[in-house]
Enzyme design. Structure first.
Site, PDB file in Angstrom:
ATOM      1  N   GLY A  13       0.929  -1.199  -0.001  1.00 16.19           N
ATOM      2  CA  GLY A  13      -0.102   0.022  -0.066  1.00 16.19           C
ATOM      3  C   GLY A  13       0.773   1.300  -0.093  1.00 16.19           C
ATOM      4  O   GLY A  13       2.018   1.394   0.501  1.00 16.19           O
ATOM      5  N   GLY A  14       0.261   2.307  -0.636  1.00 14.85           N
ATOM      6  CA  GLY A  14       1.133   3.696  -0.445  1.00 14.85           C
ATOM      7  C   GLY A  14       2.539   3.284  -1.261  1.00 14.85           C
ATOM      8  O   GLY A  14       2.334   2.735  -2.563  1.00 14.85           O
ATOM      9  N   ASP A  15       3.712   3.844  -0.704  1.00 18.95           N
ATOM     10  CA  ASP A  15       5.038   3.499  -1.356  1.00 18.95           C
ATOM     11  C   ASP A  15       5.643   2.582  -0.540  1.00 18.95           C
ATOM     12  O   ASP A  15       6.845   2.593  -0.715  1.00 18.95           O
ATOM     13  CB  ASP A  15       5.690   4.915  -1.449  1.00 18.95           C
ATOM     14  CG  ASP A  15       5.898   5.396   0.098  1.00 18.95           C
ATOM     15  OD1 ASP A  15       5.191   5.084   0.913  1.00 18.95           O
ATOM     16  OD2 ASP A  15       6.801   6.271   0.093  1.00 18.95           O
ATOM     17  N   GLU A  16       4.786   1.357   0.055  1.00 20.83           N
ATOM     18  CA  GLU A  16       5.665   0.233   0.640  1.00 20.83           C
ATOM     19  C   GLU A  16       5.510  -0.721   0.055  1.00 20.83           C
ATOM     20  O   GLU A  16       4.412  -1.240  -0.530  1.00 20.83           O
ATOM     21  CB  GLU A  16       4.954   0.075   2.109  1.00 20.83           C
ATOM     22  CG  GLU A  16       5.137   1.290   3.052  1.00 20.83           C
ATOM     23  CD  GLU A  16       4.419   1.096   4.446  1.00 20.83           C
ATOM     24  OE1 GLU A  16       3.655   0.308   4.408  1.00 20.83           O
ATOM     25  OE2 GLU A  16       5.004   1.640   5.318  1.00 20.83           O
TER      26      GLU A  16
END
Length: 306
Positions: free
Chosen positions: A223-226
């Protein structure tokens, strides 16, 4: 004069019934094959030709193996024949070979026709094209397991893969490494260039991650930039080499609107079974090691320290 009267009511009824069956056989939208006791094709209906592209002249007296791809699998062939011999029928999904040299998915029903003495004289197969349904199932499964933006494995598929990988590693006694990645500079890209450019960065990172690991490994977006990477069966030395290669791959400059913004990654590493044998704990340790890499200056990797 002698009158010989015969009641033909039953005869007419039978003829009408047979005509009705013949009409159904010809008009049915389901593909139908009639075979002899040895599974050689004796007749096909028009729907079968429409479905597969084969004419009767091309299949007459040919074995059903010509179109049933499963018959290369002797075990499944034996299972089907045993079911027909024991129960008189078989039902299941098969791949059907078409004249265009591709395949379609079909629901297949095969019934045996027995004589009065119990001998099997014929077989009848009914084929229903379920390719559209199988395609829909594939698309739904893909949406459930893959991130729609990056097309990497999503959180659900990641945890499934991690669980399966650790179970295999336990059985065959090999090492698994979990790399936890968080992008450096991503927030600045989003704030300065907008979320559209941020999405482009995520897509580019995903592309580089896919090309930076082996087929036996898994790259996923949490999720996000992970992001996370599961590395199967490798040494600690190769884990370090791979982690640095990943960092190098996802380090690039975004040039847009007269600005140049640097993107890189901080990576945390946890190892099974050295650090833990629990999947959730392994993820937690890799996450904590990633934050250590952030604190130490970013664009680097750190190991979990017991």
């Amino acid at each position: 004069m002698v009158w010989n009267l015969e009641n033909i009511t039953d005869k007419n009824s039978l003829e009408n019934h047979l005509q009705l069956v013949a009409v159904f056989y010809q008009a049915s939208s389901a593909a139908i094959i009639i075979m002899d006791a040895a599974y050689k094709i004796l007749e096909i209906n028009p729907a079968f030709t429409v479905t597969t592209g084969f004419s009767f002249a091309e299949l007459e007296n040919k074995p059903i193996v010509k179109i049933f791809d499963l018959f290369v699998n002797s075990a499944q062939q034996e299972e089907i024949i045993a079911s027909i011999n024991d129960h008189g029928s078989w039902r299941g999904e098969l791949l059907i070979y078409r004249k265009t040299k591709d395949y379609l998915s079909a629901l297949v029903l095969i019934d045996g026709v027995k004589q009065f003495d119990g001998r099997m004289s014929h077989h009848v197969a009914l084929l229903l094209d379920i390719s559209d349904r199988k395609q829909l199932e594939h698309e739904l499964r893909h949406h459930a397991e893959f991130d729609p933006l990056t097309n990497l494995a999503n959180r659900n598929l990641f945890f499934q893969r991690l669980t399966d990988t650790l179970a295999s590693a336990k059985r065959f006694q090999y090492t698994v490494a979990l790399l936890y990645l968080d992008l450096d500079g991503f927030k600045q890209v989003n704030d300065s260039l907008g979320h559209g450019e941020g999405d482009n960065v995520l897509i580019e990172v995903a592309y580089r991650l896919r090309n930076g690991v082996r087929e036996v490994d898994t790259a996923a977006r949490l999720g996000g930039d992970e992001f996370v990477i599961i590395l199967n069966g490798t040494s600690k030395e190769m884990i370090a080499v791979t982690a640095q290669r990943i960092i190098d791959l996802v380090t690039f400059t975004v040039k847009e609107k007269g600005m140049e913004l640097q993107v890189s990654a901080s990576v945390g590493i946890a190892i099974y079974p050295d650090d833990t044998m629990n999947a959730m704990t392994l993820l937690k340790y890799a996450d904590a090691a990633m934050y250590s890499a952030k604190i130490k200056g970013k664009s680097r990797f750190c190991w979990h320290i017991n």
